[in-house]
Design a protein around this motif. Structure first.
Motif, PDB file in Angstrom:
ATOM      1  N   GLY A  64       7.056  -9.493  -3.550  1.00 62.73           N
ATOM      2  CA  GLY A  64       6.097  -8.789  -4.389  1.00 62.73           C
ATOM      3  C   GLY A  64       4.863  -9.613  -4.679  1.00 62.73           C
ATOM      4  N   THR A 104      11.538  -5.992  -1.091  1.00 62.83           N
ATOM      5  CA  THR A 104      10.832  -5.019  -1.910  1.00 62.83           C
ATOM      6  C   THR A 104      10.870  -3.633  -1.278  1.00 62.83           C
ATOM      7  OG1 THR A 104       8.766  -5.606  -0.804  1.00 62.83           O
ATOM      8  CG2 THR A 104       9.278  -6.754  -2.860  1.00 62.83           C
ATOM      9  N   SER A 149       6.065  -4.559  -7.476  1.00 66.48           N
ATOM     10  CA  SER A 149       7.259  -4.436  -6.638  1.00 66.48           C
ATOM     11  C   SER A 149       8.201  -5.621  -6.774  1.00 66.48           C
ATOM     12  CB  SER A 149       6.851  -4.268  -5.169  1.00 66.48           C
ATOM     13  OG  SER A 149       6.157  -5.419  -4.711  1.00 66.48           O
ATOM     14  N   SER A 150       7.755  -6.698  -7.421  1.00 68.35           N
ATOM     15  CA  SER A 150       8.667  -7.828  -7.633  1.00 68.35           C
ATOM     16  C   SER A 150       9.693  -7.514  -8.704  1.00 68.35           C
ATOM     17  CB  SER A 150       7.876  -9.077  -8.038  1.00 68.35           C
ATOM     18  OG  SER A 150       7.311  -8.926  -9.332  1.00 68.35           O
TER      19      SER A 150
END
Length: 775
Positions: free
Chosen positions: A177, A673, A705-706
């Motif tokens: 991410g 991700t 998205s992390s």
């Protein structure tokens, strides 16, 4: 020895390299300790004049930035080694440079940006550049865990990739991410762009996965290294498309030891404003036209009013008349004095007040007894003050020539169709209607949009900023500081010892007041400015940068380009993008059409042709969409296969959201991700369905998205990459995007490992290569 792209080196060699790397870290620790010691010394420097203060601040910032660079180099200090022919010995390449022993000719570690390090990135068996072996050194913490060698003496062409084993290992790793640097794996065509000359505008055209963003950021680090003195003073600006994108790249430059860089979206380029409002693509396109310069100029002229007939103000019982011709003459005089609206206004005010004062004096002269009608200079000055301070006069002046801020100008313009019509002769009613925005209220505020920011900045340039009040306040603050400093010196002077027996010796004793003036002491007491160049630039709208990097540049409107060129008068810019991915109506279809109005012919084009991100199987599907866009661009060549071929399913309308959620939740349960890309009309349903299975789902421009799976529209995914991508309703992407084929091309090329396409009905014809399963 047979030529292979890469050989894994046995353990005895690893131990030898570990010894050298351990020594490098010892040198790094010593260098950081020295920088910290000098930083602390600089803070305490006695500085008694402005020049000394500037030197102190610059020294403090320099050593502070050195400490940051040393901290950043901690993770992966040494990236490789090159063995030179003819017993030239070995050079080690790393994130920063470290000196060797006094007796050593070579440095202990060569900065990757230095000319001596370039063969590490561009040497090939055909053109070895005096190198017999290239070694990639992979570390975990301070421990060497793997070595990969390339022998360059065979004359064989090889794969065309530099450090193929190290490169493919990095490409196959799961995403986090956050973008990481590519110092270990820079390829020859990327290196050429990174080290290109700083003069003029360099345009880097590259398809998906070619590393445009990474190249641009490493070019920024290279230019800061090569032109340190100039860019450390003026700073470097990186402009990205979305907050998500800026967060995605935020770690790259600090990891390379560079902090003098301002990362900003277009909506944040005006200090104090975070413009994230939304508006239709058509409205943004209209606001992005260069014709808006004339619209703003006309809108300002429309605020300089000439009344239809005479206007009267009453002062002390006297009715004073101001005629239209008086206003016209005052306006002409003001415009001759200064072309900027706010800076010309004081001249207009003075002329009108003089006119009214003269008429006031004339009336007084006719109403006094004979012999008492002569007014001296002091009398006239008193009358003038009375006129200028009269509320009726002030109200009239504000009506005829108001003080305008850019925000007030645009708010009034957009809220009044009559003003828009007056400022847009020759426009269609449809285009004029796009500019209309209701006047904001506390209950219904109208947030500024990214497309408004270039207009606000342009308006500021036309209006001018009257800083007389700020200068007066600064002068008052300065006088107070001098007064406090003088009081301090008086106290010190009064505390001089008088217990000496010898009056002659007593007279020679020096006090603080004998050594320092109040002005010197006030300067010494000035607060130390420890802000970085980027922080100072972010707070100053007049700041001009030494270099500007623009990512996803194909999305920018002509007005946005006008703003960026103004912030970089030298026209030293790096512009990266892909016209096949343009999603904005105001964006670029051709680079020359976008740039020539602003920089003429002072630009050049480089192309990146190798796709490091998108597996070949996925790129084959995306290539059909690219061909349908009609751009004539060639898809970049993928360097790897993904192992997992892209899949498609036809779900039916009723089952789409549930199936998307099921597939995405399953993918998010693995490594890496996951992103779901949808047309705008599907966003809410898909977020709700996936949220029922994964509470950590995020959506919108700020999605990270992390932290979990994200649901985005294609435009929000530009410049990003994910291990797994689900494209939901591809026909909807085509239908709802202003450049639907471009949006679908973006969506398909975000995946680094797995791509799944889910459709409620038959797949679009451009996806015929996919054979969908029906569920």
């Amino acid at each position: 020895m047979p030529a292979t792209p890469s050989d894994v080196v046995p353990d005895p060699e690893l131990a030898c390299e570990q010894e050298y790397v351990t020594d490098l870290y010892a040198r790094l620790d010593a260098a950081r300790e020295l920088a910290e010691r000098r930083w602390r010394q600089a803070i305490s420097w006695p500085a008694v004049d402005p020049q000394a203060l500037q030197e102190r601040d610059a020294t403090v910032r320099f050593h502070g930035e050195r400490m940051v660079a040393f901290d950043a180099a901690e993770a992966g200090l040494c990236v490789g080694r090159i063995d030179r022919a003819d017993d030239g010995g070995a050079l080690y390449v790393g994130r920063i440079g470290l000196p060797g022993d006094d007796s050593a000719q070579d440095p202990a570690l060569v900065d990757w940006r230095a000319p001596a390090a370039r063969p590490f990135y561009v040497a090939t068996p055909v053109h070895p550049l005096g190198i017999v072996r290239r070694r990639h050194i992979r570390t975990r913490g301070r421990t060497v865990v793997r070595l990969d060698d390339e022998v360059l003496t065979t004359g064989l062409a090889g794969s065309g990739l530099t450090g193929e084993a190290a490169l493919l290992s990095a490409l196959d790793a799961s995403r986090t991410g956050r973008m990481t640097d590519i110092v270990r794996t820079i390829q020859a065509e990327q290196d050429r762009v990174i080290r290109s000359d700083a003069a003029g505008v360099l345009v880097v055209q590259g398809g998906p996965g070619t590393g445009k963003t990474a190249v641009a950021l490493h070019r920024a680090a290279y230019l800061l290294y090569t032109h340190r003195e100039r860019l450390a003073r003026r700073g470097l600006l990186v402009v990205g498309p979305t907050p998500t994108f800026l967060r995605y790249i935020a770690d790259v430059l600090p990891s390379l030891g560079e902090t003098g860089v301002l990362l900003s979206g277009l909506g944040q380029l005006r200090p104090g404003l975070d413009a994230r409002g939304e508006e239709s693509p058509e409205t943004a396109a209209v606001k992005g036209r260069l014709e808006m310069v004339d619209v703003l100029r006309a809108a300002i002229a429309g605020r300089q009013v000439v009344p239809d007939g005479p206007r009267e103000v009453e002062i002390d019982g006297f009715a004073l008349r101001l005629r239209p011709v008086d206003v016209t003459r005052a306006q002409a005089a003001a415009r001759r004095a200064d072309p900027l609206h706010n800076l010309a206004r004081p001249f207009f005010v003075r002329r009108v007040v003089d006119t009214l004062t003269k008429r006031y004096a004339d009336r007084l002269g006719r109403d006094v007894q004979a012999g008492a009608g002569l007014l001296d200079r002091e009398d006239v000055a008193a009358l003038r003050r009375e006129v200028s301070e009269d509320p009726g006069v002030r109200s009239l002046l504000a009506e005829l020539w108001p003080v305008l801020t850019p925000e007030r100008l645009l708010t009034d313009l957009f809220a009044d169709p009559a003003r828009v019509a007056e400022a847009t002769p020759g426009w269609s009613d449809a285009d004029r209607a796009l500019l209309h925005r209701p006047r904001p209220s506390p209950a219904h505020p109208a947030p500024w949009t990214p497309a408004d920011v270039p207009l606000l900045e342009e308006a500021e340039e036309m209006l001018g900023f009257d800083d007389s009040a700020q200068r007066a306040r600064a002068d008052r603050d300065r006088q107070r500081a001098l007064h406090r400093a003088q009081e301090t010196l008086d106290v010190l002077h009064g505390s001089r010892s008088v217990d000496l027996e010898d009056e002659h010796l007593e007279a020679e004793v020096l006090s603080a007041g004998d050594l320092l003036s109040a002005e010197d002491l006030a300067d010494r007491q000035r607060e130390l400015d420890l802000r970085t160049t980027a922080e100072r630039a972010a707070a100053d709208r007049t700041w001009t940068f030494g270099h500007v990097v623009v990512d996803e540049a194909q999305e920018l409107s002509p007005m946005a380009w006008r703003l960026l060129v103004r912030r970089c008068p030298t026209r030293s810019m790096t512009v990266v993008g892909d016209v096949a991915q343009t999603g904005s109506l105001a964006g670029a279809e051709r680079w020359d059409a976008v740039l020539r109005p602003h920089v003429g012919d002072a630009w050049r084009l480089e192309e990146l042709t190798v796709n490091y991100r998108t597996p070949a199987e996925v790129m084959e599907v995306a290539a059909d969409v690219l061909a349908a866009t009609g751009t004539g661009l060639t898809p970049p060549r993928s360097v790897r296969t993904g192992g997992t071929p892209p899949v498609a399913e036809v779900t039916g309308e009723a089952g789409l959201a549930a199936r998307v959620a099921e597939v995405a939740a399953d993918l998010a349960g693995g490594e890496g991700t996951t992103a779901v890309l949808v047309p705008p009309s599907r966003l809410a349903d898909v977020v709700a369905a996936l949220g029922a299975l994964r509470p950590d789902v995020q959506s919108g421009p700020g999605a990270d998205s992390s932290l979990g799976p994200v649901v985005l529209v294609p435009g929000e995914a530009k410049g990003l990459e994910f291990d797994s991508v689900v494209v939901a309703d591809p026909q909807g992407v085509l239908d709802e995007g202003v450049r639907g084929l471009n949006d679908l091309y973006v969506a398909l090329t975000r995946a680094t490992q797995r791509l799944t396409v889910l459709s409620p009905g038959p797949l679009p014809a451009v996806l015929d290569r996919l054979a969908p399963a029906v569920v």
